[in-house]
Design a protein around this motif. Structure first.
Motif, PDB file in Angstrom:
ATOM      1  N   PRO A  10    -108.269  67.614 -27.032  1.00 60.51           N
ATOM      2  CA  PRO A  10    -108.371  69.071 -27.184  1.00 60.51           C
ATOM      3  C   PRO A  10    -109.830  69.509 -27.258  1.00 60.51           C
ATOM      4  O   PRO A  10    -110.664  68.839 -27.846  1.00 60.51           O
ATOM      5  CB  PRO A  10    -107.641  69.355 -28.502  1.00 60.51           C
ATOM      6  N   VAL A  11    -110.117  70.633 -26.628  1.00 61.08           N
ATOM      7  CA  VAL A  11    -111.476  71.142 -26.558  1.00 61.08           C
ATOM      8  C   VAL A  11    -111.883  71.766 -27.884  1.00 61.08           C
ATOM      9  O   VAL A  11    -112.992  71.589 -28.351  1.00 61.08           O
ATOM     10  CB  VAL A  11    -111.590  72.172 -25.411  1.00 61.08           C
ATOM     11  N   GLY A  12    -111.002  72.469 -28.490  1.00 64.39           N
ATOM     12  CA  GLY A  12    -111.300  73.133 -29.748  1.00 64.39           C
ATOM     13  C   GLY A  12    -110.105  73.961 -30.171  1.00 64.39           C
ATOM     14  O   GLY A  12    -109.078  73.985 -29.491  1.00 64.39           O
ATOM     15  N   PRO A  13    -110.241  74.661 -31.274  1.00 60.65           N
ATOM     16  CA  PRO A  13    -109.113  75.486 -31.712  1.00 60.65           C
ATOM     17  C   PRO A  13    -108.875  76.634 -30.732  1.00 60.65           C
ATOM     18  O   PRO A  13    -109.819  77.247 -30.238  1.00 60.65           O
ATOM     19  CB  PRO A  13    -109.545  76.002 -33.079  1.00 60.65           C
ATOM     20  N   ARG A  14    -107.620  76.887 -30.469  1.00 58.57           N
ATOM     21  CA  ARG A  14    -107.263  77.978 -29.554  1.00 58.57           C
ATOM     22  C   ARG A  14    -107.157  79.275 -30.327  1.00 58.57           C
ATOM     23  O   ARG A  14    -106.722  79.305 -31.461  1.00 58.57           O
ATOM     24  CB  ARG A  14    -105.934  77.670 -28.871  1.00 58.57           C
ATOM     25  N   ARG A  15    -107.566  80.336 -29.678  1.00 59.75           N
ATOM     26  CA  ARG A  15    -107.444  81.654 -30.291  1.00 59.75           C
ATOM     27  C   ARG A  15    -106.006  82.120 -30.191  1.00 59.75           C
ATOM     28  O   ARG A  15    -105.277  81.762 -29.284  1.00 59.75           O
ATOM     29  CB  ARG A  15    -108.333  82.660 -29.579  1.00 59.75           C
ATOM     30  N   SER A  16    -105.662  82.965 -31.102  1.00 61.67           N
ATOM     31  CA  SER A  16    -104.335  83.547 -31.085  1.00 61.67           C
ATOM     32  C   SER A  16    -104.210  84.492 -29.900  1.00 61.67           C
ATOM     33  O   SER A  16    -105.164  85.160 -29.505  1.00 61.67           O
ATOM     34  CB  SER A  16    -104.100  84.322 -32.386  1.00 61.67           C
ATOM     35  N   SER A  17    -103.022  84.531 -29.316  1.00 60.42           N
ATOM     36  CA  SER A  17    -102.816  85.456 -28.198  1.00 60.42           C
ATOM     37  C   SER A  17    -102.902  86.905 -28.689  1.00 60.42           C
ATOM     38  O   SER A  17    -103.231  87.800 -27.925  1.00 60.42           O
ATOM     39  CB  SER A  17    -101.473  85.190 -27.532  1.00 60.42           C
ATOM     40  N   TRP A  18    -102.609  87.127 -29.966  1.00 62.28           N
ATOM     41  CA  TRP A  18    -102.724  88.473 -30.508  1.00 62.28           C
ATOM     42  C   TRP A  18    -104.161  88.943 -30.526  1.00 62.28           C
ATOM     43  O   TRP A  18    -104.454  90.110 -30.274  1.00 62.28           O
ATOM     44  CB  TRP A  18    -102.145  88.541 -31.929  1.00 62.28           C
ATOM     45  N   LEU A  19    -105.084  88.042 -30.821  1.00 62.12           N
ATOM     46  CA  LEU A  19    -106.498  88.405 -30.836  1.00 62.12           C
ATOM     47  C   LEU A  19    -106.942  88.848 -29.437  1.00 62.12           C
ATOM     48  O   LEU A  19    -107.630  89.861 -29.285  1.00 62.12           O
ATOM     49  CB  LEU A  19    -107.346  87.231 -31.319  1.00 62.12           C
ATOM     50  N   SER A  20    -106.537  88.109 -28.425  1.00 62.31           N
ATOM     51  CA  SER A  20    -106.886  88.480 -27.049  1.00 62.31           C
ATOM     52  C   SER A  20    -106.284  89.834 -26.679  1.00 62.31           C
ATOM     53  O   SER A  20    -106.934  90.663 -26.039  1.00 62.31           O
ATOM     54  CB  SER A  20    -106.384  87.418 -26.076  1.00 62.31           C
ATOM     55  N   THR A  21    -105.044  90.065 -27.092  1.00 60.32           N
ATOM     56  CA  THR A  21    -104.378  91.333 -26.797  1.00 60.32           C
ATOM     57  C   THR A  21    -105.108  92.492 -27.471  1.00 60.32           C
ATOM     58  O   THR A  21    -105.333  93.542 -26.857  1.00 60.32           O
ATOM     59  CB  THR A  21    -102.909  91.284 -27.271  1.00 60.32           C
ATOM     60  N   VAL A  22    -105.503  92.309 -28.714  1.00 58.86           N
ATOM     61  CA  VAL A  22    -106.215  93.366 -29.443  1.00 58.86           C
ATOM     62  C   VAL A  22    -107.561  93.653 -28.783  1.00 58.86           C
ATOM     63  O   VAL A  22    -107.958  94.817 -28.643  1.00 58.86           O
ATOM     64  CB  VAL A  22    -106.395  92.964 -30.929  1.00 58.86           C
ATOM     65  N   ILE A  23    -108.260  92.615 -28.367  1.00 57.56           N
ATOM     66  CA  ILE A  23    -109.557  92.811 -27.710  1.00 57.56           C
ATOM     67  C   ILE A  23    -109.395  93.599 -26.413  1.00 57.56           C
ATOM     68  O   ILE A  23    -110.133  94.550 -26.142  1.00 57.56           O
ATOM     69  CB  ILE A  23    -110.243  91.456 -27.456  1.00 57.56           C
ATOM     70  N   VAL A  24    -108.421  93.241 -25.594  1.00 53.96           N
ATOM     71  CA  VAL A  24    -108.209  93.928 -24.309  1.00 53.96           C
ATOM     72  C   VAL A  24    -107.797  95.382 -24.542  1.00 53.96           C
ATOM     73  O   VAL A  24    -108.358  96.309 -23.931  1.00 53.96           O
ATOM     74  CB  VAL A  24    -107.160  93.183 -23.453  1.00 53.96           C
ATOM     75  N   LEU A  25    -106.809  95.604 -25.406  1.00 52.37           N
ATOM     76  CA  LEU A  25    -106.351  96.980 -25.652  1.00 52.37           C
ATOM     77  C   LEU A  25    -107.442  97.818 -26.319  1.00 52.37           C
ATOM     78  O   LEU A  25    -107.580  99.010 -26.021  1.00 52.37           O
ATOM     79  CB  LEU A  25    -105.082  96.974 -26.499  1.00 52.37           C
ATOM     80  N   GLY A  26    -108.221  97.219 -27.196  1.00 48.14           N
ATOM     81  CA  GLY A  26    -109.332  97.935 -27.822  1.00 48.14           C
ATOM     82  C   GLY A  26    -110.373  98.343 -26.800  1.00 48.14           C
ATOM     83  O   GLY A  26    -110.895  99.469 -26.836  1.00 48.14           O
ATOM     84  N   THR A  27    -110.696  97.450 -25.878  1.00 49.32           N
ATOM     85  CA  THR A  27    -111.669  97.761 -24.830  1.00 49.32           C
ATOM     86  C   THR A  27    -111.162  98.901 -23.949  1.00 49.32           C
ATOM     87  O   THR A  27    -111.910  99.827 -23.610  1.00 49.32           O
ATOM     88  CB  THR A  27    -111.946  96.504 -23.981  1.00 49.32           C
ATOM     89  N   VAL A  28    -109.888  98.842 -23.575  1.00 44.78           N
ATOM     90  CA  VAL A  28    -109.306  99.912 -22.751  1.00 44.78           C
ATOM     91  C   VAL A  28    -109.342 101.239 -23.513  1.00 44.78           C
ATOM     92  O   VAL A  28    -109.682 102.285 -22.940  1.00 44.78           O
ATOM     93  CB  VAL A  28    -107.866  99.542 -22.322  1.00 44.78           C
ATOM     94  N   ALA A  29    -109.013 101.206 -24.797  1.00 41.28           N
ATOM     95  CA  ALA A  29    -109.031 102.441 -25.588  1.00 41.28           C
ATOM     96  C   ALA A  29    -110.440 103.011 -25.676  1.00 41.28           C
ATOM     97  O   ALA A  29    -110.635 104.231 -25.545  1.00 41.28           O
ATOM     98  CB  ALA A  29    -108.477 102.167 -26.984  1.00 41.28           C
ATOM     99  N   VAL A  30    -111.442 102.179 -25.879  1.00 41.33           N
ATOM    100  CA  VAL A  30    -112.831 102.653 -25.944  1.00 41.33           C
ATOM    101  C   VAL A  30    -113.245 103.278 -24.618  1.00 41.33           C
ATOM    102  O   VAL A  30    -113.890 104.331 -24.577  1.00 41.33           O
ATOM    103  CB  VAL A  30    -113.780 101.492 -26.342  1.00 41.33           C
ATOM    104  N   ILE A  31    -112.860 102.655 -23.499  1.00 42.66           N
ATOM    105  CA  ILE A  31    -113.206 103.204 -22.180  1.00 42.66           C
ATOM    106  C   ILE A  31    -112.530 104.552 -21.959  1.00 42.66           C
ATOM    107  O   ILE A  31    -113.151 105.508 -21.477  1.00 42.66           O
ATOM    108  CB  ILE A  31    -112.839 102.195 -21.065  1.00 42.66           C
ATOM    109  N   VAL A  32    -111.251 104.663 -22.328  1.00 43.83           N
ATOM    110  CA  VAL A  32    -110.528 105.931 -22.156  1.00 43.83           C
ATOM    111  C   VAL A  32    -111.177 107.025 -23.005  1.00 43.83           C
ATOM    112  O   VAL A  32    -111.386 108.151 -22.537  1.00 43.83           O
ATOM    113  CB  VAL A  32    -109.033 105.748 -22.507  1.00 43.83           C
ATOM    114  N   VAL A  33    -111.508 106.707 -24.235  1.00 44.69           N
ATOM    115  CA  VAL A  33    -112.140 107.704 -25.120  1.00 44.69           C
ATOM    116  C   VAL A  33    -113.507 108.090 -24.579  1.00 44.69           C
ATOM    117  O   VAL A  33    -113.874 109.275 -24.551  1.00 44.69           O
ATOM    118  CB  VAL A  33    -112.233 107.154 -26.562  1.00 44.69           C
TER     119      VAL A  33
END
Length: 85
Positions: A51-74
Motif C-alpha cells: 500500500p502506498v499510504g492511507p486512502r482518503r475518504s470518498s466523502w472528503l473528495s466529494t466535499v472538496i469537489v462540491l465546495g469548489t463548484v459552489a465557490v465558482i458559482v458564487v
C-alpha cells in the motif's frame, strides 16, 4: 494447398499432441534453475503491491469537489451582479 498436405499436417499435429514428454518453456526452465539455488518465500494468494499510504475518504473528495463548484458559482454570480449593464 492440396488435400494431402492438410492430411499430413493433421497427422503431424496428432503426433505432436500425443507426445509422452513435453519440454518446459524457457521461462519455466529459468525459474526452476533460479529456485533451485534460492527458493522463493511464501506468498499470499493474489498478493497485491504494497500500500502506498492511507486512502482518503470518498466523502472528503466529494466535499472538496462540491465546495469548489459552489465557490465558482458564487464567484460567477457575484461578478455578474457587480458588472454594469
Amino acid at each position: 494447398m492440396s488435400g494431402q498436405d492438410g492430411e499430413e499436417r493433421e497427422f503431424d499435429l496428432r503426433w505432436a499432441d500425443g507426445a509422452a514428454y513435453k519440454e518446459p518453456s524457457a521461462r519455466a526452465r529459468m525459474l526452476a534453475a533460479r529456485w533451485k539455488e534460492n527458493p522463493p518465500g511464501p506468498q499470499p494468494f493474489r498478493a497485491g503491491p504494497d500500500p502506498v499510504g492511507p486512502r482518503r475518504s470518498s466523502w472528503l473528495s466529494t466535499v472538496i469537489v462540491l465546495g469548489t463548484v459552489a465557490v465558482i458559482v458564487v464567484a460567477l454570480g457575484w461578478a455578474r451582479f457587480r458588472a454594469p449593464y
